[in-house]
Scaffold this motif. Structure first.
Motif, short mmCIF file in Angstrom:
data_model
loop_
_atom_site.label_atom_id
_atom_site.label_comp_id
_atom_site.label_asym_id
_atom_site.label_seq_id
_atom_site.Cartn_x
_atom_site.Cartn_y
_atom_site.Cartn_z
N SER A 121 -12.97 -7.70 -4.46
CA SER A 121 -12.77 -6.35 -3.97
C SER A 121 -12.69 -6.34 -2.43
O SER A 121 -11.80 -5.70 -1.86
CB SER A 121 -13.91 -5.47 -4.45
N ARG A 146 -6.85 4.77 2.61
CA ARG A 146 -7.36 4.62 3.97
C ARG A 146 -6.22 4.60 4.99
O ARG A 146 -6.36 5.07 6.11
CB ARG A 146 -8.18 3.32 4.09
N GLU A 171 -6.42 -12.02 -3.02
CA GLU A 171 -7.58 -11.73 -3.84
C GLU A 171 -8.06 -12.97 -4.61
O GLU A 171 -9.22 -13.37 -4.52
CB GLU A 171 -7.15 -10.63 -4.81
N SER A 194 -9.41 -1.32 -5.64
CA SER A 194 -9.55 -1.68 -4.22
C SER A 194 -8.27 -1.39 -3.45
O SER A 194 -8.30 -0.85 -2.35
CB SER A 194 -9.90 -3.15 -4.06
N ILE A 195 -7.14 -1.77 -4.06
CA ILE A 195 -5.88 -1.58 -3.35
C ILE A 195 -5.53 -0.10 -3.24
O ILE A 195 -4.97 0.36 -2.24
CB ILE A 195 -4.75 -2.42 -4.01
N ALA A 205 -9.47 -7.97 -1.21
CA ALA A 205 -8.32 -7.07 -1.36
C ALA A 205 -8.39 -5.95 -0.33
O ALA A 205 -7.38 -5.56 0.24
CB ALA A 205 -8.28 -6.50 -2.77
N GLY A 206 -9.59 -5.46 -0.07
CA GLY A 206 -9.72 -4.30 0.81
C GLY A 206 -9.58 -4.65 2.28
O GLY A 206 -8.95 -3.93 3.03
N TYR A 207 -10.18 -5.78 2.70
CA TYR A 207 -10.19 -6.08 4.14
C TYR A 207 -9.14 -7.10 4.55
O TYR A 207 -8.75 -7.15 5.70
CB TYR A 207 -11.57 -6.55 4.57
N VAL A 208 -8.72 -7.96 3.62
CA VAL A 208 -7.71 -8.94 4.00
C VAL A 208 -6.38 -8.51 3.39
O VAL A 208 -5.59 -7.83 4.01
CB VAL A 208 -8.10 -10.37 3.57
N SER A 209 -6.14 -8.89 2.14
CA SER A 209 -4.90 -8.51 1.49
C SER A 209 -5.05 -8.81 0.02
O SER A 209 -5.65 -9.82 -0.34
CB SER A 209 -3.74 -9.31 2.07
N SER A 210 -4.52 -7.94 -0.81
CA SER A 210 -4.67 -8.18 -2.25
C SER A 210 -3.82 -9.38 -2.68
O SER A 210 -3.99 -9.90 -3.76
CB SER A 210 -4.31 -6.94 -3.05
N LYS A 261 -7.33 1.28 -0.44
CA LYS A 261 -6.71 0.85 0.81
C LYS A 261 -5.50 1.73 1.14
O LYS A 261 -5.30 2.10 2.30
CB LYS A 261 -6.26 -0.60 0.65
N GLU A 279 1.84 -5.23 0.41
CA GLU A 279 0.99 -6.22 -0.28
C GLU A 279 1.40 -6.42 -1.72
O GLU A 279 2.02 -5.55 -2.33
CB GLU A 279 -0.47 -5.76 -0.24
N GLY A 280 1.02 -7.58 -2.25
CA GLY A 280 1.26 -7.86 -3.66
C GLY A 280 -0.01 -7.66 -4.46
O GLY A 280 -1.10 -7.90 -3.97
#
Lengths: 300, 371
Positions: A261, B217, A272, B210-211, A264-269, B214, B199-200
């Motif tokens: 989580s 946000r 993940e 989570s995505i 995905a939220g702070y870096v990139s999904s 985001k 993003e993928g």
């Protein structure tokens, strides 16, 4: 800060499901050192049974929570039957065989069950009804944590507490711990080892079925293939926490869910899974037996 | 085995029991696509279209006086299986091929057909590379390519939805990522919109909350998604759960009845691009009627494109007078043919001239074309 809490809660939800499934892997491994690759399929079958039961109950005019409970219970019963049969058919005849044989048997059962559901049901995605109602008191914070997530968290917590009590304080729990420590010695002092192993499979399957029903009604769809990825992730969680250790599986599941989580939220999904498996590698380098696993000496 | 059977036929023929012409004299049309697995709903309608076309053509005396024989192979939309499928079709003697359905599988198989000198026509593979890169000279398609779709989607987002901040997600697949990258390119070029997220997501992952958080946000006002319906329905369902009300705009892979069936109420209001509604075209209506008469239900995705591709291929063979590669290719590029997707011929790169996309919106459980 709100964003952090959102990610934390969604990671916790995901992680608690991983933990539920991981318990099945870890309990079986603890007792017979077998990685039950067909465990993810039991999870999927649980979700499918609940789907079918929901359809039938809706026709008879039941609704909401009553469907969730009846469908959940039937899914558990059905999955337990599958788990029991699986052990009896695919693993018990190989009890004395080299360790690789039951492993191959497990992979075979996984493929068999997937294709069985594909043929007997459908290759398509099916809409799973949202059985968990939206509670009115949750509405102000629904964008942070939904009712479904709350129900998942509470249910998994209750389930885990019950499992702990079962293992700590009941006769069968004691027998399970004895079998885990030394199977032949347990047999000598009169523990019915075969029954203990069957019970372990049944308990693991029940946990997987609970996970399956919760996830299906949370994300709203089922498919014959959902067990594969969930199984892989849960297995990772079990290894991360130390395979064979029950609190380890729970911690492993939560750590994995939170890592995914936050990644995905702070870096990139996109990354993940990279973070999830990178963490696994790191932990295994530093603690080869997993977070809570005990390093055991192998006699050669 | 093949050699053995032809030997056997030759022997039988020599002994004067059957005429020697019988075995060879059919036009062999290969059909490849997913006929099992979770993407089967994309492949089966095109297969059924080919069966209907061939049945009709054969009843009217066939092509060049020969009957048309269908060779059907399942590739499950998987590139690694598609290469086997291609080899199998060629060994069985396919002279023209209708397929494959998914772009990834098509790319994997094209080299094999190229070496065998077989023209291939897909009703659904929209990856731009297939025609624009020049690597696949034997490739044709009866559907518009991804960049045309993405262009339309971006124009729609800017002009009709008034997008200022757009989040672009994709499923990391050939098709979805291709669409998403074109969308990002056109969004950047427009100069009016900021791409706040690109993003993928992992297909089949347990949840996308989570995505979704985001996207919230980043204060995006439109979410563009490139991919197929299973992920799209999960995304819209979770957006609804998280009380997010921004516009969801996706591609043709989402314009499938399964999207509405699985996402239910969450699908309402979602936008997606898809081939233009051609029901006013008489050939189109006739093809639909034919399907309904044969199967008693509405045709699924890519049925009309598949029908058009089968017609175009067989027409080209008829016009060319043979199944020889150069002649068939030339006929495809020069002779117009009336099909359910309009009157088409193909340009030098293999794209059909005169097919295109529209934007649809889900309204009351139906896809409604927006004019």
């Amino acid at each position: 800060m709100e964003y952090f809490i959102e990610l934390f809660l969604s990671g916790l939800t995901r992680g608690s499901i991983y933990a539920l499934i991981a318990l099945g892997y870890t309990m079986v491994y603890g007792i017979i050192q077998l990685i039950n690759f067909a465990h993810g399929e039991i999870y999927m079958i649980g979700a499918f049974v609940a789907y079918i039961v929901c359809g039938v109950l809706t026709i008879y005019g039941f609704h909401g929570v009553s469907i969730l409970i009846i469908a959940g219970l039937l899914a558990i019963v059905y999955s337990c039957a599958y788990g029991y049969t699986l052990e009896k058919v695919a693993y018990r005849p190989l009890r004395g065989a080299p360790r690789l044989s039951p492993l191959i048997s497990a992979i075979g059962m996984s493929i068999f069950l997937q294709n069985y559901v594909l043929l007997a049901q459908t290759p398509d995605f099916l809409p799973f009804p949202a059985l968990i109602p939206d509670f009115a008191f949750m509405e102000p914070i629904a964008h942070i944590i939904g009712s479904a997530e709350l129900v998942i968290l509470v249910t998994t917590m209750v389930t885990m507490v019950m499992l702990t009590l079962l293992i700590k304080y009941t006769k069968i729990g004691k027998a399970m711990r004895a079998t885990q420590q030394d199977m032949s010695m347990a047999r000598l002092v009169g523990v019915n080892v075969d029954r203990v192993i069957s019970t372990t499979f049944i308990i693991g399957s029940a946990l997987a079925a609970i996970g399956g029903v919760l996830v299906a009604s949370y994300i709203g769809q089922v498919n014959f293939y959902i067990g594969f990825l969930a199984g892989v992730k849960a297995f990772t969680a079990a290894v991360l926490g130390g395979i064979g250790s029950i609190p380890g599986a729970v911690i492993g599941g939560l750590v994995l869910g939170l890592t995914e989580s936050f990644a995905a939220g702070y870096v990139s999904s996109d990354y993940e899974d990279v973070f999830a498996f990178g963490l696994l590698v790191l932990i295994l380098i530093m603690r080869p037996a997993g977070i809570l696993g005990k390093a055991t000496k192998q006699k050669v | 085995m093949k050699r053995f059977s032809s030997l056997l036929i030759a022997l039988v023929a020599c002994s004067g029991l059957v005429s020697p012409a019988m075995a060879a004299d059919t036009i062999k049309l290969g059909v490849a696509g997913p006929h099992s697995g979770d993407l089967a709903p994309y492949g089966i309608p095109a297969m059924k279209a080919a069966q209907l076309v061939v049945k009709k053509v054969n009843a009217n005396g066939g092509v060049l006086g020969k009957q048309v024989e269908l060779l059907i192979q399942d590739d499950q939309c998987k590139p690694e299986i598609a290469t086997n499928t291609a080899t199998k079709l060629i060994t069985q003697g396919a002279q023209i091929v209708l397929g494959h359905i998914c772009s990834g599988a098509t790319k994997a198989a094209m080299g094999i057909y190229k070496d065998a000198g077989i023209p291939v026509m897909s009703p659904s593979a929209t990856s731009t590379d297939l025609t624009q890169s020049g690597d696949y000279p034997n490739f044709f398609r009866t559907i518009a390519s991804d960049d045309m779709q993405a262009k339309l989607a971006v124009d729609f987002a800017i002009e009709k939805l008034g997008a200022k901040r757009v989040a672009v997600l994709h499923d990391k697949g050939d098709y979805g990522k291709g669409f998403a990258e074109f969308a990002r390119k056109f969004l950047d070029e427009s100069g009016k919109v900021e791409v706040v997220l690109f993003e993928g997501v992992t297909p089949g992952a347990m949840d996308y909350s989570s995505i979704i958080q985001k996207v919230r946000r980043e204060k995006a006002d439109v979410l563009i998604f490139g991919g197929y319906h299973p992920e799209a329905s999960k995304l819209v369902a979770q957006m609804k759960r998280k009380r997010m009300k921004i516009a969801f705009l996706s591609d043709d892979g989402v314009k499938d009845a399964s999207f509405i069936k699985v996402a239910g109420a969450a699908a309402e209001g979602a936008y997606m691009t898809g081939p233009r509604d051609l029901s006013s075209n008489p050939l189109n209506a006739a093809a639909t009627a034919e399907f309904k008469a044969a199967y008693g239900e509405d045709p699924g995705a890519f049925f009309h494109e598949g029908y058009a591709a089968a017609l175009a291929l067989l027409n080209a063979v008829e016009q060319a007078g043979s199944t020889e590669y150069a002649a068939v290719t030339k006929a495809l590029q020069t002779k117009y043919v009336e099909t359910p997707v309009g009157k088409i011929k193909f340009d030098a790169k293999g794209d059909a001239e005169g097919v295109g996309f529209s934007v649809y919106q889900v309204e009351g459980g139906q896809f409604k074309e927006l004019k």
